[in-house]
Design a protein around this motif. Structure first.
Motif, PDB file in Angstrom:
ATOM      1  N   ARG A 255       0.816  -1.217   0.000  1.00 55.78           N
ATOM      2  CA  ARG A 255       0.000   0.000   0.000  1.00 55.78           C
ATOM      3  C   ARG A 255       0.855   1.275   0.000  1.00 55.78           C
ATOM      4  NH1 ARG A 255      -5.283  -0.076   1.265  1.00 55.78           N
ATOM      5  NH2 ARG A 255      -5.125   1.861   2.468  1.00 55.78           N
ATOM      6  N   VAL A 256       2.135   1.151   0.372  1.00 57.67           N
ATOM      7  CA  VAL A 256       3.000   2.339   0.413  1.00 57.67           C
ATOM      8  C   VAL A 256       4.196   2.193  -0.527  1.00 57.67           C
ATOM      9  CG1 VAL A 256       2.341   3.007   2.749  1.00 57.67           C
ATOM     10  CG2 VAL A 256       4.258   1.425   2.426  1.00 57.67           C
ATOM     11  N   ASP A 257       4.072   1.330  -1.523  1.00 61.81           N
ATOM     12  CA  ASP A 257       5.252   1.054  -2.343  1.00 61.81           C
ATOM     13  C   ASP A 257       5.721   2.259  -3.149  1.00 61.81           C
ATOM     14  OD1 ASP A 257       3.250   1.106  -4.236  1.00 61.81           O
ATOM     15  OD2 ASP A 257       3.705  -0.858  -5.106  1.00 61.81           O
ATOM     16  N   ARG A 258       4.878   3.296  -3.245  1.00 65.30           N
ATOM     17  CA  ARG A 258       5.303   4.497  -3.957  1.00 65.30           C
ATOM     18  C   ARG A 258       5.526   5.681  -3.018  1.00 65.30           C
ATOM     19  NH1 ARG A 258       3.151   5.176  -9.769  1.00 65.30           N
ATOM     20  NH2 ARG A 258       3.293   7.318  -9.086  1.00 65.30           N
ATOM     21  N   VAL A 259       5.448   5.449  -1.723  1.00 65.31           N
ATOM     22  CA  VAL A 259       5.730   6.499  -0.741  1.00 65.31           C
ATOM     23  C   VAL A 259       7.225   6.471  -0.429  1.00 65.31           C
ATOM     24  CG1 VAL A 259       5.308   7.340   1.594  1.00 65.31           C
ATOM     25  CG2 VAL A 259       3.427   6.349   0.274  1.00 65.31           C
ATOM     26  N   PRO A 260       7.958   7.545  -0.691  1.00 70.87           N
ATOM     27  CA  PRO A 260       9.394   7.553  -0.402  1.00 70.87           C
ATOM     28  C   PRO A 260       9.657   7.365   1.091  1.00 70.87           C
ATOM     29  CG  PRO A 260       8.806   9.378  -1.839  1.00 70.87           C
ATOM     30  CD  PRO A 260       7.520   8.799  -1.333  1.00 70.87           C
ATOM     31  N   ALA A 261      10.688   6.599   1.426  1.00 71.39           N
ATOM     32  CA  ALA A 261      11.011   6.344   2.831  1.00 71.39           C
ATOM     33  C   ALA A 261      12.516   6.256   3.010  1.00 71.39           C
ATOM     34  CB  ALA A 261      10.349   5.058   3.300  1.00 71.39           C
ATOM     35  N   ALA A 262      13.014   6.910   4.050  1.00 70.11           N
ATOM     36  CA  ALA A 262      14.416   6.789   4.454  1.00 70.11           C
ATOM     37  C   ALA A 262      14.447   6.000   5.755  1.00 70.11           C
ATOM     38  CB  ALA A 262      15.036   8.169   4.640  1.00 70.11           C
ATOM     39  N   LEU A 263      15.090   4.839   5.747  1.00 72.16           N
ATOM     40  CA  LEU A 263      15.209   3.975   6.916  1.00 72.16           C
ATOM     41  C   LEU A 263      16.630   4.090   7.448  1.00 72.16           C
ATOM     42  CD1 LEU A 263      13.510   0.786   5.374  1.00 72.16           C
ATOM     43  CD2 LEU A 263      12.398   2.775   6.433  1.00 72.16           C
ATOM     44  N   VAL A 264      16.772   4.405   8.738  1.00 75.54           N
ATOM     45  CA  VAL A 264      18.087   4.578   9.361  1.00 75.54           C
ATOM     46  C   VAL A 264      18.167   3.649  10.566  1.00 75.54           C
ATOM     47  CG1 VAL A 264      19.689   6.197  10.439  1.00 75.54           C
ATOM     48  CG2 VAL A 264      18.153   6.995   8.615  1.00 75.54           C
ATOM     49  N   HIS A 265      19.255   2.887  10.673  1.00 77.65           N
ATOM     50  CA  HIS A 265      19.338   1.873  11.724  1.00 77.65           C
ATOM     51  C   HIS A 265      20.789   1.686  12.159  1.00 77.65           C
ATOM     52  CE1 HIS A 265      16.689  -1.081  13.687  1.00 77.65           C
ATOM     53  NE2 HIS A 265      17.764  -1.847  13.801  1.00 77.65           N
ATOM     54  N   GLY A 266      20.967   1.229  13.404  1.00 79.61           N
ATOM     55  CA  GLY A 266      22.300   0.964  13.938  1.00 79.61           C
ATOM     56  C   GLY A 266      22.693  -0.491  13.777  1.00 79.61           C
ATOM     57  N   ARG A 267      23.917  -0.722  13.321  1.00 79.11           N
ATOM     58  CA  ARG A 267      24.401  -2.091  13.154  1.00 79.11           C
ATOM     59  C   ARG A 267      24.426  -2.842  14.481  1.00 79.11           C
ATOM     60  NH1 ARG A 267      24.414  -4.761   8.953  1.00 79.11           N
ATOM     61  NH2 ARG A 267      25.722  -3.360   7.727  1.00 79.11           N
ATOM     62  N   ARG A 268      24.697  -2.129  15.592  1.00 78.98           N
ATOM     63  CA  ARG A 268      24.803  -2.763  16.904  1.00 78.98           C
ATOM     64  C   ARG A 268      23.482  -2.704  17.688  1.00 78.98           C
ATOM     65  NH1 ARG A 268      29.957  -3.145  19.252  1.00 78.98           N
ATOM     66  NH2 ARG A 268      29.241  -2.196  21.193  1.00 78.98           N
ATOM     67  N   ASP A 269      22.394  -2.508  17.008  1.00 71.96           N
ATOM     68  CA  ASP A 269      21.094  -2.463  17.674  1.00 71.96           C
ATOM     69  C   ASP A 269      20.653  -3.889  17.983  1.00 71.96           C
ATOM     70  OD1 ASP A 269      18.534  -2.079  18.578  1.00 71.96           O
ATOM     71  OD2 ASP A 269      17.950  -0.691  16.987  1.00 71.96           O
ATOM     72  N   VAL A 270      20.967  -4.349  19.182  1.00 72.99           N
ATOM     73  CA  VAL A 270      20.580  -5.705  19.558  1.00 72.99           C
ATOM     74  C   VAL A 270      19.143  -5.758  20.065  1.00 72.99           C
ATOM     75  CG1 VAL A 270      22.944  -6.378  20.091  1.00 72.99           C
ATOM     76  CG2 VAL A 270      21.498  -5.486  21.920  1.00 72.99           C
ATOM     77  N   SER A 271      18.551  -4.607  20.389  1.00 82.20           N
ATOM     78  CA  SER A 271      17.149  -4.579  20.797  1.00 82.20           C
ATOM     79  C   SER A 271      16.238  -4.844  19.606  1.00 82.20           C
ATOM     80  CB  SER A 271      16.805  -3.218  21.414  1.00 82.20           C
ATOM     81  OG  SER A 271      17.655  -2.923  22.500  1.00 82.20           O
ATOM     82  N   GLY A 272      16.602  -4.302  18.473  1.00 79.32           N
ATOM     83  CA  GLY A 272      15.855  -4.511  17.238  1.00 79.32           C
ATOM     84  C   GLY A 272      16.832  -4.699  16.098  1.00 79.32           C
ATOM     85  N   PRO A 273      17.274  -5.918  15.811  1.00 80.63           N
ATOM     86  CA  PRO A 273      18.308  -6.155  14.806  1.00 80.63           C
ATOM     87  C   PRO A 273      17.973  -5.578  13.435  1.00 80.63           C
ATOM     88  CG  PRO A 273      17.948  -8.136  16.102  1.00 80.63           C
ATOM     89  CD  PRO A 273      16.870  -7.156  16.488  1.00 80.63           C
ATOM     90  N   ALA A 274      19.013  -5.315  12.660  1.00 83.90           N
ATOM     91  CA  ALA A 274      18.876  -4.677  11.349  1.00 83.90           C
ATOM     92  C   ALA A 274      18.110  -5.530  10.344  1.00 83.90           C
ATOM     93  CB  ALA A 274      20.255  -4.332  10.794  1.00 83.90           C
ATOM     94  N   ALA A 275      17.817  -6.770  10.702  1.00 83.03           N
ATOM     95  CA  ALA A 275      17.032  -7.619   9.790  1.00 83.03           C
ATOM     96  C   ALA A 275      15.664  -7.017   9.497  1.00 83.03           C
ATOM     97  CB  ALA A 275      16.863  -9.019  10.390  1.00 83.03           C
ATOM     98  N   THR A 276      15.090  -6.299  10.469  1.00 85.68           N
ATOM     99  CA  THR A 276      13.755  -5.723  10.251  1.00 85.68           C
ATOM    100  C   THR A 276      13.766  -4.649   9.173  1.00 85.68           C
ATOM    101  OG1 THR A 276      12.943  -6.280  12.464  1.00 85.68           O
ATOM    102  CG2 THR A 276      11.873  -4.447  11.327  1.00 85.68           C
ATOM    103  N   PRO A 277      14.592  -3.597   9.281  1.00 87.90           N
ATOM    104  CA  PRO A 277      14.603  -2.615   8.189  1.00 87.90           C
ATOM    105  C   PRO A 277      15.103  -3.202   6.875  1.00 87.90           C
ATOM    106  CG  PRO A 277      16.362  -2.154   9.746  1.00 87.90           C
ATOM    107  CD  PRO A 277      15.475  -3.179  10.387  1.00 87.90           C
TER     108      PRO A 277
END
Length: 424
Positions: A255-277
């Motif tokens: 539903r948002v495939d044409r909405v521009p998005a910038a995703l920023v994440h930390g490599r050492r984020d063990v609370s929420g690993p980078a696999a999600t973004p």
């Protein structure tokens, strides 16, 4: 570099259709690009307003909201446990729509951090025509997998502390830790609620402490804030963020495939690993993903990348020449990309990377670049950078429910202006 501190030019409370009162503040310029900021949690708040320094006050009309039940919004969840059933993600999405309509905003840029990114994604998927672009840091979708990881799996990295957290949950045989804490925090036993909130808060301070072990002793200040935070976060997490099955963020991503998005994440984020973004980016042609090496769940370098993306968004939302990715095309532009005459998914993604990616590269500067993963649209949308230090946040007080005066804090500007009365 963060933008200079600037106070809201308007604050107040908006009454929702079901009787909640949401604290709302506006800062920047009243005729700027409308933008919305969503704080973390669930159960966090706008705090002292440090989030404003990520938005150029000369470019944005920035709206901040303390989400229902938390911060300065009323009733606080602790004072209305009987109404806990009204706290759902669809209701929060409806709250955002009520704010947008009441403020007379047609479309806005939506930014957020941590839980705020889940809420931003849920809102955009429900109302894609109301979102110009997304700028998200420490990205989550609050799936069952993510909740089980942060409450159980990450315990492999902190086994001593997790053993205490698990034991103090007093969970039954058929309960997960999140379920047990949610049950206790919704009970009528004040002493047990306080004990559960303290245990939960200690665990929260552990799994985000990889970069700063001394932070484990801090947690949330005061038993009231601690209990409100723990009550809401366990309520949402025990219900998979109210975004399971066909309502999950990943299931509705088209539903948002044409909405521009910038995703920023930390490599050492063990609370929420980078696999999600990474999964989001792989399935989202109009997205970019910047992974910052050396940082965890947020950090100064991630903040810099977010500010860079927002700077690019401000440019996208103003009239400008066609981007290099679409020269020669004559069709109309994709959602949220003013001046871009391309309608293809691949080219829309390239346009976003050309503009926002350039801003991110300039801010991250000469830091060493790591390997880039290929995106589904064929380009290289992932950046991996070495972390660095950033400026500290400043403290700012809030002004209650009355309109306040704001300092115009752009470069070379030191004058004052007052905002109009709140429309709510």
């Amino acid at each position: 570099m963060t933008y200079p501190p600037h106070d809201p030019y308007r604050t107040g409370f908006l009454e929702t259709t079901d009787g909640a009162s949401l604290y709302v503040e506006e800062s920047g310029r009243a005729d700027g690009v409308p933008a919305l900021w969503l704080h973390g949690g669930p159960g966090g708040s706008l705090g002292l307003g440090g989030y404003r320094r990520s938005f150029d006050p000369r470019a944005f009309r920035l709206v901040g909201i303390d989400q229902r039940g938390s911060g300065r919004s009323t009733p606080n969840v602790v004072d209305d446990l009987a109404g806990l059933g009204r706290h759902t993600t669809p209701r929060l999405v409806a709250d955002l729509e009520e704010v947008r309509e009441r403020l007379g905003i047609e479309r806005w840029v939506v930014g957020g951090v941590s839980w705020g990114t889940t809420l931003a994604l849920a809102y955009a998927e429900e109302h894609p025509d109301r979102v110009r672009a997304l700028a998200l840091m420490a990205v989550t979708t609050t799936s069952r997998e993510e909740v089980d990881w942060i409450t159980e799996g990450v315990g492999r990295l902190f086994p001593e502390e997790w053993a205490v957290f698990d034991r103090e949950s007093r969970r039954r045989d058929d309960e997960r830790p999140a379920d047990a804490y949610a049950r206790r925090l919704a009970s009528d036993d004040e002493a047990d609620r306080a004990a559960a909130a303290a245990s939960w808060d200690r665990w929260e301070s552990v799994h985000v402490s990889l970069d700063d072990p001394d932070s484990r002793a801090q947690g949330h200040l005061g038993p009231g804030r601690r209990e409100a935070f723990a009550t809401l976060v366990t309520h949402y997490w025990s219900n998979d963020g109210f975004l399971s099955g066909e309502r999950s963020v990943m299931a509705r991503l088209p539903r948002v495939d044409r909405v521009p998005a910038a995703l920023v994440h930390g490599r050492r984020d063990v609370s929420g690993p980078a696999a999600t973004p990474w999964r989001l980016h792989r399935a989202w042609p109009a997205s970019t993903l910047t992974v910052v090496a050396g940082e965890g769940h947020g950090g100064p370098r991630q903040g810099g990348a977010l500010r860079a993306a927002l700077g690019g968004v401000a440019g996208l939302c103003r009239p400008r020449p066609p981007c290099p990715a679409s020269v020669g095309s004559t069709s109309s532009g994709p959602t949220g990309c003013a001046g871009c005459p391309s309608t293809t998914r691949a080219t829309a993604s390239s346009c976003w990377r050309a503009r926002v990616g350039g801003w991110a590269s300039s801010v991250l500067g000469s830091a060493r670049r790591g390997a880039a993963w290929p995106s589904r649209s064929g380009g290289s949308g992932v950046r991996d950078r070495v972390s660095g230090r950033g400026p500290s946040r400043s403290r700012r007080s809030w002004t209650g429910g009355t309109p306040s005066r704001a300092r115009a804090t752009g470069s070379g500007s030191s004058g004052r202006r007052s905002g109009p009365k709140p429309p709510w």
